[in-house]
Design an enzyme around this catalytic site. Structure first.
Site, PDB file in Angstrom:
ATOM      1  N   THR A  26       0.853  -1.185   0.000  1.00 36.22           N
ATOM      2  CA  THR A  26       0.000   0.000   0.000  1.00 36.22           C
ATOM      3  C   THR A  26       0.889   1.236   0.000  1.00 36.22           C
ATOM      4  O   THR A  26       1.790   1.346   0.826  1.00 36.22           O
ATOM      5  CB  THR A  26      -0.904  -0.028   1.253  1.00 36.22           C
ATOM      6  N   HIS A 174      -7.048 -11.027  -0.599  1.00 32.71           N
ATOM      7  CA  HIS A 174      -6.387 -10.593   0.640  1.00 32.71           C
ATOM      8  C   HIS A 174      -7.139 -11.204   1.819  1.00 32.71           C
ATOM      9  O   HIS A 174      -8.208 -10.750   2.199  1.00 32.71           O
ATOM     10  CB  HIS A 174      -6.411  -9.070   0.716  1.00 32.71           C
ATOM     11  N   ASN A 177      -3.598 -10.150   7.442  1.00 35.33           N
ATOM     12  CA  ASN A 177      -3.361  -8.840   8.072  1.00 35.33           C
ATOM     13  C   ASN A 177      -4.548  -8.204   8.788  1.00 35.33           C
ATOM     14  O   ASN A 177      -4.622  -6.986   8.910  1.00 35.33           O
ATOM     15  CB  ASN A 177      -2.811  -7.846   7.030  1.00 35.33           C
ATOM     16  N   TYR A 179      -7.752  -7.980   7.959  1.00 30.23           N
ATOM     17  CA  TYR A 179      -8.849  -7.396   7.181  1.00 30.23           C
ATOM     18  C   TYR A 179     -10.036  -8.369   7.165  1.00 30.23           C
ATOM     19  O   TYR A 179     -10.016  -9.393   7.830  1.00 30.23           O
ATOM     20  CB  TYR A 179      -8.342  -6.978   5.797  1.00 30.23           C
ATOM     21  N   ASN A 234      -3.326  -5.398  13.119  1.00 30.97           N
ATOM     22  CA  ASN A 234      -4.739  -5.087  13.305  1.00 30.97           C
ATOM     23  C   ASN A 234      -5.448  -5.921  14.376  1.00 30.97           C
ATOM     24  O   ASN A 234      -6.578  -6.360  14.185  1.00 30.97           O
ATOM     25  CB  ASN A 234      -5.480  -5.208  11.967  1.00 30.97           C
TER      26      ASN A 234
HETATM   27  C1  LIG Z   1       4.582   0.277   3.066  1.00 27.00           C
HETATM   28  C2  LIG Z   1       4.002  -1.095   3.206  1.00 27.00           C
HETATM   29  C3  LIG Z   1       2.756  -1.349   2.669  1.00 27.00           C
HETATM   30  C4  LIG Z   1       2.187  -2.628   2.746  1.00 27.00           C
HETATM   31  N1  LIG Z   1       0.997  -2.866   2.139  1.00 27.00           N
HETATM   32  C5  LIG Z   1       0.486  -4.131   2.102  1.00 27.00           C
HETATM   33  C6  LIG Z   1      -0.692  -4.433   1.345  1.00 27.00           C
HETATM   34  O1  LIG Z   1      -1.281  -3.581   0.679  1.00 27.00           O
HETATM   35  N2  LIG Z   1      -1.147  -5.710   1.384  1.00 27.00           N
HETATM   36  C7  LIG Z   1      -0.515  -6.692   2.104  1.00 27.00           C
HETATM   37  O2  LIG Z   1      -0.980  -7.840   2.102  1.00 27.00           O
HETATM   38  N3  LIG Z   1       0.618  -6.437   2.784  1.00 27.00           N
HETATM   39  C8  LIG Z   1       1.140  -5.193   2.783  1.00 27.00           C
HETATM   40  N4  LIG Z   1       2.340  -4.950   3.424  1.00 27.00           N
HETATM   41  C9  LIG Z   1       3.137  -6.081   3.925  1.00 27.00           C
HETATM   42  C10 LIG Z   1       4.156  -6.500   2.849  1.00 27.00           C
HETATM   43  O3  LIG Z   1       3.512  -7.087   1.741  1.00 27.00           O
HETATM   44  C11 LIG Z   1       5.171  -7.522   3.396  1.00 27.00           C
HETATM   45  O4  LIG Z   1       4.450  -8.581   3.931  1.00 27.00           O
HETATM   46  C12 LIG Z   1       6.093  -6.942   4.466  1.00 27.00           C
HETATM   47  O5  LIG Z   1       6.722  -5.760   4.004  1.00 27.00           O
HETATM   48  C13 LIG Z   1       7.169  -7.955   4.872  1.00 27.00           C
HETATM   49  O6  LIG Z   1       7.967  -8.321   3.768  1.00 27.00           O
HETATM   50  P1  LIG Z   1       9.465  -7.756   3.599  1.00 27.00           P
HETATM   51  O7  LIG Z   1      10.228  -8.180   4.816  1.00 27.00           O
HETATM   52  O8  LIG Z   1       9.995  -8.391   2.354  1.00 27.00           O
HETATM   53  O9  LIG Z   1       9.362  -6.272   3.504  1.00 27.00           O
HETATM   54  C14 LIG Z   1       2.897  -3.665   3.412  1.00 27.00           C
HETATM   55  C15 LIG Z   1       4.137  -3.387   3.986  1.00 27.00           C
HETATM   56  C16 LIG Z   1       4.699  -2.127   3.887  1.00 27.00           C
HETATM   57  C17 LIG Z   1       6.061  -1.880   4.467  1.00 27.00           C
END
Ligand SMILES: Cc1cc2nc3c(=O)[nH]c(=O)nc-3n(C[C@H](O)[C@H](O)[C@H](O)COP(=O)(O)O)c2cc1C
Length: 360
Positions: A26, A174, A177, A179, A234
């Protein structure tokens, strides 16, 4: 040793060139109209060398919206906006799935023309919604009636139809998280006394109805799903997350969806759930299809997991956020740009499309 960079992956009708997946992120750049724009097109196109892009969470219906600047896919203009993005990503050689989102109880009346957000049961999440007018406590949601659920299934189906018309290669439901679908799954947020609450079988009922409705439109070859079994997002709680998610994965395996995406952070990560047993290995036992793991992976850790058979692909979130050319950087073992948290959800190109490519 297996390598995420050098092993293509068949994903239903498409062939991914590598197994480094861009996790859904996001970024809040869609503006008030919730219509994807040229800036977003640039951002996604910059990242087209990912094996697969999963878009940021995108609202399937007006009542499922609740994030400043997030995009949606419930009207024609939004669909047209996305069409420009899928076209540009495909022209750049990439593949793209949309993440279908309904926020349930963690939306806020300020996003819903004063209406109460919906959820499985009248239990408010702890914490604050970030509304256009600042942070406000989550409210007690209005429990969905069976009639509401039927309407909502239609909205998921319609959003899926719009995705396919807009040129997406598939959709990711989705179910992670905290939701709406996660709220139904867990006994901390679902206290229903009807056939949608109580036993695990009952709690899975609505999420699986969503899966079936989406498969009906897209076919199982174009439907993935995301879960976060031990994720602390959440205010999610469950009395037995391991059993719940292993059984959910078993049901998803029966439906033969094209992938299951599991966010379960490694130790040291900001999302690591201290003291919780990992659920991913149990999911691997019951889900023989394509399993995508996510949460704190480096290239080395990703290859280790791939090699052990623990997952078939790895999603990277913050690394793709800050490195449009992450695949090339991995190939060259180059240094990675560091993500700037201060611009994760702000407006405009800063911290969005201005992360440098290698050599820039
Ligand atoms: C800025 C940001 C936005 C995110 N938005 C979403 C999202 O829209 N949907 C989702 O399922 N997870 C979202 N996440 C979680 C990421 O998809 C991911 O699970 C998380 O960053 C851990 O992975 P990484 O260690 O590779 O960053 C978001 C995480 C961050 C940092």
């Amino acid at each position: 040793m297996k390598n995420i960079l050098h092993s293509p992956l068949r994903l239903g009708p498409i062939q991914l060139p590598n197994r480094a997946i861009m996790a859904p992120l996001t970024r809040g750049r869609a503006g008030e109209s919730r219509i994807p724009n040229d800036l977003m097109k640039t951002y996604y196109t910059q990242r087209a060398s990912a094996g697969l892009i999963i878009t940021e969470a995108t609202a399937v219906s007006e009542d499922g919206f609740g994030w400043v600047g997030a995009p949606a896919i419930y009207n024609d203009d939004q669909q047209q906006g996305w069409r420009k993005i899928t076209t540009a990503v495909h022209e750049a050689g990439g593949h793209i799935f949309m993440q279908l989102w309904h926020m349930g109880r963690v939306s806020h009346p300020d996003f819903l023309n004063g209406q109460t957000p919906v959820g499985p049961s009248p239990i408010a999440a702890e914490g604050m919604a970030v509304t256009p007018g600042g942070k406000k406590p989550y409210v007690v949601p209005r429990p969905l009636t069976e009639k509401d659920m039927t309407v909502l299934l239609g909205k998921y189906a319609k959003a899926t139809e719009r995705c396919l018309e807009a040129g997406f290669d598939g959709v990711e439901i989705h179910s992670a998280n905290g939701y709406l679908l996660d709220q139904f799954l867990r006994d901390g947020s679902n206290r229903r006394a009807d056939e949608y609450g109580g036993s695990i079988e009952n709690r899975m009922r609505f999420p699986l109805q969503v899966v079936d409705a989406v498969i009906k439109v897209a076919t199982k070859e174009r439907v993935g799903l995301r879960i976060s079994p031990v994720n602390p997002f959440n205010d999610m709680r469950d009395s037995n997350a391991r059993e719940l998610f292993t059984r959910y994965a078993t049901e998803l395996a029966k439906r033969d969806i094209v992938y299951l995406h599991v966010l379960e952070a490694l130790p040291g990560h900001f999302l690591y759930a201290e003291g919780e047993e990992p659920v991913l290995p149990h999911i691997r036992e019951v889900f023989a299809g394509i399993l995508i793991a996510n949460g704190g992976y480096t290239l080395e850790k990703a290859n280790e997991l791939l090699d052990s058979g623990g997952a078939n692909a790895i999603a990277f979130g913050t690394a793709f956020l800050a490195n449009p050319d992450l695949v090339e950087r991995f190939q060259r073992r180059a240094k990675l740009n560091v993500p700037d948290m201060a611009t994760f959800y702000t407006a405009g190109p800063e911290g969005y499309t201005d992360y440098p490519f290698i050599g820039q």
